[in-house]
Design a protein around this motif. Structure first.
Motif, PDB file in Angstrom:
ATOM      1  N   ILE A 117       0.855  -1.180   0.000  1.00  0.00           N
ATOM      2  CA  ILE A 117       0.000   0.000   0.000  1.00  0.00           C
ATOM      3  C   ILE A 117       0.894   1.235   0.000  1.00  0.00           C
ATOM      4  CG2 ILE A 117      -1.812   1.275   1.188  1.00  0.00           C
ATOM      5  CD1 ILE A 117      -2.753  -1.391   0.110  1.00  0.00           C
ATOM      6  N   ASP A 118       0.739   2.101  -0.992  1.00  0.00           N
ATOM      7  CA  ASP A 118       1.611   3.271  -1.098  1.00  0.00           C
ATOM      8  C   ASP A 118       1.055   4.458  -0.324  1.00  0.00           C
ATOM      9  OD1 ASP A 118      -0.430   4.380  -2.635  1.00  0.00           O
ATOM     10  OD2 ASP A 118       0.776   4.635  -4.438  1.00  0.00           O
ATOM     11  N   GLU A 119       1.701   5.614  -0.483  1.00  0.00           N
ATOM     12  CA  GLU A 119       1.329   6.799   0.294  1.00  0.00           C
ATOM     13  C   GLU A 119      -0.053   7.331  -0.060  1.00  0.00           C
ATOM     14  OE1 GLU A 119       3.755   8.208  -3.287  1.00  0.00           O
ATOM     15  OE2 GLU A 119       3.772   6.550  -1.836  1.00  0.00           O
ATOM     16  N   ASN A 120      -0.608   6.898  -1.171  1.00  0.00           N
ATOM     17  CA  ASN A 120      -1.961   7.310  -1.563  1.00  0.00           C
ATOM     18  C   ASN A 120      -3.021   6.300  -1.161  1.00  0.00           C
ATOM     19  OD1 ASN A 120      -1.005   9.687  -2.879  1.00  0.00           O
ATOM     20  ND2 ASN A 120      -0.393   8.429  -4.629  1.00  0.00           N
ATOM     21  N   GLY A 121      -2.579   5.280  -0.393  1.00  0.00           N
ATOM     22  CA  GLY A 121      -3.526   4.255   0.037  1.00  0.00           C
ATOM     23  C   GLY A 121      -3.901   3.281  -1.060  1.00  0.00           C
ATOM     24  N   ILE A 122      -3.054   3.168  -2.083  1.00  0.00           N
ATOM     25  CA  ILE A 122      -3.342   2.327  -3.239  1.00  0.00           C
ATOM     26  C   ILE A 122      -2.409   1.113  -3.236  1.00  0.00           C
ATOM     27  CG2 ILE A 122      -3.365   2.237  -5.770  1.00  0.00           C
ATOM     28  CD1 ILE A 122      -3.882   5.280  -5.708  1.00  0.00           C
ATOM     29  N   GLN A 130     -10.098   0.460  -6.653  1.00  0.00           N
ATOM     30  CA  GLN A 130      -9.670   1.087  -5.412  1.00  0.00           C
ATOM     31  C   GLN A 130     -10.114   2.549  -5.341  1.00  0.00           C
ATOM     32  OE1 GLN A 130      -5.564  -0.235  -4.127  1.00  0.00           O
ATOM     33  NE2 GLN A 130      -5.449  -0.868  -6.271  1.00  0.00           N
ATOM     34  N   LYS A 152      -4.720   2.110  -9.472  1.00  0.00           N
ATOM     35  CA  LYS A 152      -6.005   2.346  -8.836  1.00  0.00           C
ATOM     36  C   LYS A 152      -7.137   1.591  -9.518  1.00  0.00           C
ATOM     37  CE  LYS A 152      -8.678   6.333  -7.190  1.00  0.00           C
ATOM     38  NZ  LYS A 152      -8.737   7.822  -7.240  1.00  0.00           N
ATOM     39  N   SER A 165      -9.436   6.385  -3.799  1.00  0.00           N
ATOM     40  CA  SER A 165      -8.443   7.299  -3.246  1.00  0.00           C
ATOM     41  C   SER A 165      -8.655   8.671  -3.876  1.00  0.00           C
ATOM     42  CB  SER A 165      -7.023   6.804  -3.547  1.00  0.00           C
ATOM     43  OG  SER A 165      -6.065   7.735  -3.105  1.00  0.00           O
TER      44      SER A 165
END
Length: 369
Positions: A36-41, A285, A280, A287
């Motif tokens: 999970i990256d900094e964008n919540g993806i 997903q 995404k 975000s």
């Protein structure tokens, strides 16, 4: 450790074996590693991995360790400003040539009239011309191949472009396999489940070649790295086996979406990257922002793909003979077999090897796999 290595490992412990996994990187799951990256993806660190198979055995196996959701992968290519379906289908041809083909029979006729027939294509160029003809070859495959492999199609084995699907209907799915899916929560979660057993020990941040003199007393060694490195490049004094790597340029976009599709290919030479992936889209997903990754293939970096041509195959055959002379080391996967495997083929390759090596009663083997 790769997809290929995890399968015999888990199957082996199910019949009482103990396993040590030596991993050079700081994470499990090899090139399938996602997070999970900094964008919540949920993104894949080493490029998108799409699972598809017609193999019931493989499908049953992977379902033991994850829940899967249906994902029929679609790819489009940006050609002269238009987004066109890949594989080539009726829509692709109609847009490029300004035609109005509307039946499978018409499409087959068009392909027969435009392709350049080769009974046994000797290289990638002939394979592509045999499938789609000169115009589509130039617009969609020639320059893309050069960017991907740093070789034009005529410099590669026919198999590279011969595996390109071509559709005579409107089907725009990239694959046509019975099972097409992605694991819920990602591939790292899948491989974590495969490795979750008291008989399995995982050691990260460790290069096997740094400690190989300490690795003793094993029954079997499964090696999934480059085969030439295992044999200390002994046959590569003049010509080395070629591999391609990928540089991933990740970017956060302050928008809901950047592109209309998860994967957009760029087959022209107007840009240096081969494709843009927007993660995404996978799993729908949510975000506020989105993550896109441009892929640039290169000769520098971790090896991802063997380069299939006659010269490399000749070198590989020498290493293969060395590998077959060993009695307790087994070479599994793309790099160790110097061969491109789809994900399901990687699983099947490993499952078949496990079944071939074990003398355990068939009933227990089937339970293990």
């Amino acid at each position: 450790m790769t997809t290929d290595g995890c399968v015999p490992i888990r199957s082996s412990i199910a019949i009482g074996k103990k396993v040590l996994v030596i991993e050079k990187r700081d994470h499990i799951a090899g090139n399938c590693y996602d997070y999970i990256d900094e964008n919540g993806i949920l993104v894949s660190k080493y490029g998108a991995h799409l699972f598809h198979t017609n193999e019931e055995q493989v499908w049953d196996y992977v379902n033991r360790y994850a829940n899967w959701y249906n994902w029929e992968h679609k790819v489009v290519a940006k050609v002269e400003g238009d987004l066109l379906p890949i594989p080539v289908n009726i829509t692709t041809v109609n847009k490029i040539f300004g035609l109005n083909i509307n039946s499978e029979e018409e499409m087959k006729t068009w392909l027969d009239e435009n392709r350049e027939p080769y009974l046994n294509p000797s290289n990638g160029k002939e394979a592509a011309l045999n499938k789609v003809g000169a115009v589509l070859y130039e617009k969609m495959f020639r320059h893309y191949t050069k960017k991907q492999w740093d070789k034009y199609p005529e410099e590669l084995d026919a198999s590279v472009l011969d595996r390109i699907p071509v559709r005579s209907n409107y089907d725009d799915r990239y694959f046509s396999d019975t099972y097409q899916a992605l694991p819920e929560g990602g591939y790292t979660k899948l491989f974590d489940a495969i490795l979750d057993h008291p008989n399995i020990k995982v050691v990260l941040n460790t290069d096997y070649f740094d400690i190989k003199d300490q690795v003793k007393g094993y029954d079997k060694l499964f090696y999934t790295g480059p085969i030439d490195r295992f044999f200390e490049f002994k046959h590569s004094l003049d010509d080395k086996l070629e591999y391609r790597s990928i540089n991933f340029a990740s970017e956060t976009i302050d928008a809901e979406f950047f592109q209309e599709n998860s994967v957009v290919n760029y087959p022209g030479n107007e840009v240096g990257f081969t494709r843009i992936i927007e993660y995404k889209h996978f799993g729908n997903q949510a975000s506020e922002k989105t993550t896109v990754v441009k892929e640039f293939t290169t000769d520098v970096g971790d090896p991802y793909y063997p380069v299939p041509n006659a010269k490399n195959q000749t070198i590989y055959e020498k290493y293969k003979a060395d590998a077959e002379a060993l009695t307790d080391v087994y070479f599994v996967g793309r790099l160790a077999n110097y061969k491109y495997f789809n994900m399901d083929q990687a699983f099947k390759n490993a499952l078949d090897l496990f079944k071939a090596l074990e003398t355990t009663p068939e009933s227990l083997i089937q339970e293990a796999i």
